[in-house]
Motif scaffolding. Structure first.
Motif, PDB file in Angstrom:
ATOM      1  N   LYS A  34       0.852  -1.195   0.000  1.00 17.98           N
ATOM      2  CA  LYS A  34       0.000   0.000   0.000  1.00 17.98           C
ATOM      3  C   LYS A  34       0.879   1.234   0.000  1.00 17.98           C
ATOM      4  O   LYS A  34       2.038   1.188   0.425  1.00 17.98           O
ATOM      5  CB  LYS A  34      -0.937   0.017   1.206  1.00 17.98           C
ATOM      6  N   TRP A  35       0.318   2.353  -0.495  1.00 19.82           N
ATOM      7  CA  TRP A  35       1.055   3.616  -0.526  1.00 19.82           C
ATOM      8  C   TRP A  35       0.070   4.767  -0.425  1.00 19.82           C
ATOM      9  O   TRP A  35      -1.096   4.651  -0.782  1.00 19.82           O
ATOM     10  CB  TRP A  35       1.926   3.728  -1.766  1.00 19.82           C
ATOM     11  N   PHE A  36       0.572   5.897   0.093  1.00 22.06           N
ATOM     12  CA  PHE A  36      -0.248   7.090   0.242  1.00 22.06           C
ATOM     13  C   PHE A  36       0.666   8.299   0.155  1.00 22.06           C
ATOM     14  O   PHE A  36       1.776   8.296   0.701  1.00 22.06           O
ATOM     15  CB  PHE A  36      -0.966   7.077   1.598  1.00 22.06           C
ATOM     16  N   GLN A  37       0.221   9.344  -0.551  1.00 23.08           N
ATOM     17  CA  GLN A  37       1.029  10.552  -0.675  1.00 23.08           C
ATOM     18  C   GLN A  37       0.137  11.767  -0.836  1.00 23.08           C
ATOM     19  O   GLN A  37      -1.028  11.665  -1.213  1.00 23.08           O
ATOM     20  CB  GLN A  37       1.991  10.438  -1.856  1.00 23.08           C
ATOM     21  N   ILE A  38       0.717  12.935  -0.530  1.00 23.53           N
ATOM     22  CA  ILE A  38       0.018  14.196  -0.699  1.00 23.53           C
ATOM     23  C   ILE A  38       0.763  15.016  -1.735  1.00 23.53           C
ATOM     24  O   ILE A  38       1.979  15.191  -1.635  1.00 23.53           O
ATOM     25  CB  ILE A  38      -0.136  14.953   0.633  1.00 23.53           C
ATOM     26  N   ASN A  39       0.042  15.485  -2.753  1.00 25.32           N
ATOM     27  CA  ASN A  39       0.633  16.242  -3.856  1.00 25.32           C
ATOM     28  C   ASN A  39       0.159  17.695  -3.795  1.00 25.32           C
ATOM     29  O   ASN A  39      -1.052  17.948  -3.712  1.00 25.32           O
ATOM     30  CB  ASN A  39       0.201  15.649  -5.198  1.00 25.32           C
ATOM     31  N   PHE A  40       1.088  18.610  -3.821  1.00 26.25           N
ATOM     32  CA  PHE A  40       0.765  20.031  -3.923  1.00 26.25           C
ATOM     33  C   PHE A  40       0.868  20.401  -5.400  1.00 26.25           C
ATOM     34  O   PHE A  40       1.952  20.350  -5.990  1.00 26.25           O
ATOM     35  CB  PHE A  40       1.722  20.855  -3.067  1.00 26.25           C
ATOM     36  N   MET A  41      -0.264  20.783  -6.004  1.00 22.28           N
ATOM     37  CA  MET A  41      -0.379  20.874  -7.451  1.00 22.28           C
ATOM     38  C   MET A  41      -0.652  22.299  -7.927  1.00 22.28           C
ATOM     39  O   MET A  41      -1.339  23.071  -7.255  1.00 22.28           O
ATOM     40  CB  MET A  41      -1.529  19.981  -7.946  1.00 22.28           C
ATOM     41  N   GLN A  42      -0.111  22.600  -9.103  1.00 16.32           N
ATOM     42  CA  GLN A  42      -0.454  23.828  -9.816  1.00 16.32           C
ATOM     43  C   GLN A  42      -0.819  23.454 -11.245  1.00 16.32           C
ATOM     44  O   GLN A  42      -0.013  22.871 -11.966  1.00 16.32           O
ATOM     45  CB  GLN A  42       0.715  24.814  -9.820  1.00 16.32           C
ATOM     46  N   SER A  43      -2.046  23.765 -11.631  1.00 15.26           N
ATOM     47  CA  SER A  43      -2.461  23.539 -13.015  1.00 15.26           C
ATOM     48  C   SER A  43      -2.394  24.843 -13.791  1.00 15.26           C
ATOM     49  O   SER A  43      -2.711  25.912 -13.270  1.00 15.26           O
ATOM     50  CB  SER A  43      -3.880  22.964 -13.067  1.00 15.26           C
ATOM     51  N   ILE A  44      -1.968  24.733 -15.057  1.00 16.68           N
ATOM     52  CA  ILE A  44      -1.802  25.892 -15.927  1.00 16.68           C
ATOM     53  C   ILE A  44      -2.428  25.568 -17.281  1.00 16.68           C
ATOM     54  O   ILE A  44      -2.081  24.556 -17.911  1.00 16.68           O
ATOM     55  CB  ILE A  44      -0.318  26.253 -16.118  1.00 16.68           C
TER      56      ILE A  44
END
Length: 271
Positions: A34-44
């Motif tokens: 199992k895996w879990f992560q948090i992504n801080f995203m910027q869409s352009i």
């Protein structure tokens, strides 16, 4: 929908049924993870319909394997800076994707390997938005071994529209989805960090236009190609994404620009 399950039965009939080495010991959980992560995203320049292009948001992403269940999913929480400059400001707050697949090899107790196909699945997918979007997909999936690329996940599913912002196709089967995904390390460093090429290709097709609406299309395409530098706890990356008729809306119509390139920047912490 009957055609999808008819195809499923034919494929199962053509697959080898020998109880092969992969599961002869009966331990279907030896490959669990199992895996879990948090992504801080910027869409352009994202080509979401109705000008939902630029935003800073958080993505909670997870996945794993537990016996028969192969799972992937994420939750996007939009406009985390509460900025009036965000195209998501005062709009939808989140989007949820959940993609459970169920191993036919493990459920039948047989190794169904066929050439490059390593494993077969009953594939499902749920796309849920917080303001009247709920799509369900059901069909057949496979893990396919591709030269150089490695494992390619592939699914062919029928699309059921539960909610679609009040559109006339709500409560009906409308179209199909062919989806693939991959994760390929392409450069490895002595400190065990590495660079990947990772992404997905989603092709919707066979959808009926709603009331012959000239602004709707019968097909759409999303193709994401990300390049990420990974360590054990962090990653950082960039990915261009090609859209064509995003969400089955004709580009340049009432939904605005739904075709062309969008861009994503991401910084990730892995738990």
């Amino acid at each position: 929908m009957q055609r999808i399950f008819g195809t499923l039965l034919v494929l199962l009939a053509l697959s080898p049924s020998a109880f092969a080495a992969k599961i002869t010991d009966g331990d279907i959980r030896k490959g669990d993870y199992k895996w879990f992560q948090i992504n801080f995203m910027q869409s352009i320049d994202n080509k979401i319909p109705f000008e939902k292009q630029d935003d800073t948001y958080i993505e909670l992403e997870f996945g794993g394997r537990s016996g028969v269940l192969d799972l992937y999913g994420y939750v996007d929480v939009f406009d985390i800076t509460n900025s009036s400059k965000s195209d998501r400001h005062d709009g939808d707050n989140f989007f949820f994707k959940l993609a459970p697949r169920f191993s036919l090899d493990y459920m039948t107790g047989h190794d169904l390997t066929a050439g490059p196909v390593q494993e077969w699945f009953v594939a499902t997918l749920f796309n849920i938005g917080d303001r009247a979007l709920f799509e369900q997909y059901f069909g057949l999936g496979a893990d396919i071994q591709v030269p150089w690329l490695g494992k390619l996940g592939a699914n062919l599913m029928a699309r059921h529209v539960r909610e679609n912002y009040g559109a006339d196709d709500e409560g009906s089967w409308n179209g199909y989805l062919l989806s693939t995904n991959w994760f390929k390390p392409i450069v490895e460093f002595e400190n065990k960090s590495f660079i990947t090429w990772q992404g997905y290709f989603d092709y919707k097709f066979g959808a009926n236009k709603i009331d012959d609406d000239v602004d709707r299309t019968s097909w759409s395409l999303e193709w994401f190609n990300g390049f990420y530098w990974h360590t054990k706890r962090y990653s950082i990356g960039y990915g261009p994404k090609w859209y064509q008729n995003m969400a089955l809306f004709k580009s340049g119509g009432i939904a605005g620009e739904t075709s062309g390139f969008g861009h994503y920047l991401a910084v990730t912490y892995k738990f």
